[in-house]
Each structure stands twice: as structure tokens, then as C-alpha cells.
Scaffold this motif. Structure first.
Motif, PDB file in Angstrom:
ATOM      1  N   ASN A 178     -61.496  28.780  93.616  1.00  0.00           N
ATOM      2  CA  ASN A 178     -60.789  29.522  92.381  1.00  0.00           C
ATOM      3  C   ASN A 178     -59.157  30.234  93.105  1.00  0.00           C
ATOM      4  N   GLY A 200     -58.486  27.917  88.341  1.00  0.00           N
ATOM      5  CA  GLY A 200     -59.243  28.572  88.899  1.00  0.00           C
ATOM      6  C   GLY A 200     -60.896  27.891  88.452  1.00  0.00           C
ATOM      7  N   ASN A 201     -61.512  28.424  87.757  1.00  0.00           N
ATOM      8  CA  ASN A 201     -62.652  28.061  87.527  1.00  0.00           C
ATOM      9  C   ASN A 201     -62.944  27.310  86.054  1.00  0.00           C
ATOM     10  N   TYR A 202     -62.044  27.264  85.119  1.00  0.00           N
ATOM     11  CA  TYR A 202     -61.518  26.833  83.827  1.00  0.00           C
ATOM     12  C   TYR A 202     -61.812  25.636  83.726  1.00  0.00           C
ATOM     13  N   GLY A 203     -62.059  24.706  84.282  1.00  0.00           N
ATOM     14  CA  GLY A 203     -62.262  23.321  84.280  1.00  0.00           C
ATOM     15  C   GLY A 203     -60.939  22.253  84.075  1.00  0.00           C
ATOM     16  N   TYR A 204     -60.566  21.369  84.795  1.00  0.00           N
ATOM     17  CA  TYR A 204     -59.238  20.682  84.501  1.00  0.00           C
ATOM     18  C   TYR A 204     -59.455  19.092  84.024  1.00  0.00           C
ATOM     19  N   TYR A 220     -66.061  14.087  88.113  1.00  0.00           N
ATOM     20  CA  TYR A 220     -65.119  13.420  87.404  1.00  0.00           C
ATOM     21  C   TYR A 220     -65.316  11.911  87.636  1.00  0.00           C
ATOM     22  N   TYR A 278     -67.278  26.650  92.402  1.00  0.00           N
ATOM     23  CA  TYR A 278     -67.093  25.691  91.499  1.00  0.00           C
ATOM     24  C   TYR A 278     -67.344  24.142  91.850  1.00  0.00           C
ATOM     25  N   TYR A 318     -56.676  27.388  92.615  1.00  0.00           N
ATOM     26  CA  TYR A 318     -56.037  27.158  91.865  1.00  0.00           C
ATOM     27  C   TYR A 318     -55.660  25.801  91.784  1.00  0.00           C
TER      28      TYR A 318
END
Lengths: 113, 111
Positions: free
Chosen positions: B95, A98-102, B36, B32, B97
Motif C-alpha cells: 500500500n 494502493g490496493n485498488y488494482g492496476y 498478471y 495486496y 503505491y
């Protein structure tokens, strides 16, 4: 803390063979996603796993599959390899997706000959 | 500094100047966004992220601006250094995934 670990770093396979790539996420991260990077298509989403369940899948043929284990480690498999499968395969680890960063690993460079 | 009004695949910037990298995202539902940096032979490295309830966020030498009205994202790098030479990608998420990536901008820093 250790980052995302992908093995192997490089792989050369023959058309028609299958291959399994491995990804160990950052400790405590439960979401693992996979991406394919090629010069022509850029970064394309393959699939995402959280607690051993696939939550989303990209637009790739069924030859591409994955799984996640109870320790959050993940593998992806490509069967019946084609020349076009040559790419950098990247694994991304996230606390929960989700929006937790990757956070990405260094990738596995697959060459199909 | 040097900037790119529209997304261009390459950007050449003088060392010490500020640089601006632009990105147009496609999905108005995206909430979001992440920038990078990818160096040769490495995976994408997280620079900075921003959620849709914000317009601006600052990090160390970097600032991300989000304009939801025109679906535009930019990354500003202050006092660009040789180590900033890399390919920069913006990514968006709804959101679900997964991240959807832009085409990338190759930044070259001139000494």
C-alpha cells in the motif's frame, strides 16, 4: 471503456538524447505509475503520481523524471539516454493506487543506439 | 495437473490439464497481491488479485491461494488452453503505491 493508452509504441533514440513518453489512464483513474521492463531486471517501479503529486519513487537515477497533469495524463522523461535505458516502459492506471488494482498499457518500446 | 513446488522460470503443461504457478514473495508486510499475464508484445494483463485478509480467491478458471505463514502465493489455472501460453507474474504491494514483481514464469501449453 478505453484502456490505458501509451504513445508512442516504438521509439529509437541516440545516446545522449532525451525522450518523453506519454500515458493516458482509464477515464476516472487518478493514479498513474510507470515501470521499466528489461530481460535482465524484470519489471522495476519508476514512480507513481496521484492528483499531480508524486507519492513514491523507485531507485532510478535523476535522469528519469515524470509528471502528471490535471486531467490525470502523465508523461515520463529520460534525459541523457544511455544504451542501458533500452527497455519496455509500461504505464499502469489505477482508481487511487494502493490496493485498488492496476491496469497496464501496452507500453513504449524504447531502443537507444 | 502439473505444478511447480518452487518457483521455476518455465512450465510446460498439456492442454486440458490444470496448471499451478508458484511465487514466493519477499515482504511480510505486503497486504495486496496480483497475478498478471503478459503475452508477447503486450503489457501485463490483470488476472486476479487477493488481499492479505483472505487465503483463497476464485475467478473464471483461475484460483489464487495465499499462504502468509511461508510468504507463498500460487495461481491455479483449470483446463489450461493454448491461449493461456504467456509469461505470468505475481506482484505484491504494501500500500505504498508501487508493485514489486516476481521474476515471472513462462507457461507453454502443449497441444
Amino acid at each position: 471503456k478505453a484502456g490505458v493508452t501509451q504513445t508512442p509504441r516504438y521509439l529509437i533514440k541516440t545516446r545522449g538524447q532525451q525522450v518523453t513518453l506519454s500515458c493516458s489512464p482509464i477515464s476516472g483513474h487518478r493514479s498513474v505509475s510507470w515501470y521499466q521492463q528489461t530481460p535482465g531486471q524484470g519489471l522495476q517501479f519508476l514512480f507513481e503520481y496521484f492528483s499531480e503529486t508524486q507519492r513514491n519513487k523507485g531507485n532510478f537515477p535523476g535522469r528519469f523524471s515524470g509528471r502528471q497533469f490535471s486531467n490525470s495524463r502523465s508523461e515520463m522523461n529520460v534525459s541523457t539516454l544511455e544504451l542501458g535505458d533500452s527497455a519496455l516502459y509500461l504505464c499502469a492506471s489505477s482508481l487511487a493506487g494502493g490496493n485498488y488494482g492496476y491496469t497496464f498499457g501496452s507500453g513504449t518500446r524504447l531502443t537507444v543506439v | 495437473g502439473e505444478s511447480v513446488g518452487l518457483h521455476l522460470p518455465t512450465l510446460s503443461v498439456q492442454e486440458g490439464d490444470n496448471s499451478i504457478i508458484n511465487c514466493a514473495y519477499s515482504n511480510s508486510a505486503s497486504d495486496y497481491f496480483i497475478w498478471y499475464k503478459q503475452e508477447s508484445g503486450k503489457g501485463p494483463q490483470f488476472i486476479i488479485d487477493i488481499r492479505s485478509n483472505m487465503d483463497k480467491r476464485q475467478g473464471q478458471r483461475v484460483t489464487v491461494l495465499l499462504n502468509k505463514t511461508v510468504k507463498h502465493l500460487s495461481l491455479q489455472i483449470a483446463a489450461t488452453q493454448p491461449g493461456d501460453s504467456a509469461v505470468y507474474f505475481c506482484a505484491e504491494s504494501t500500500n505504498d503505491y508501487k508493485l514489486s514483481f516476481g521474476a515471472g514464469t513462462t507457461v507453454t501449453v502443449r497441444a
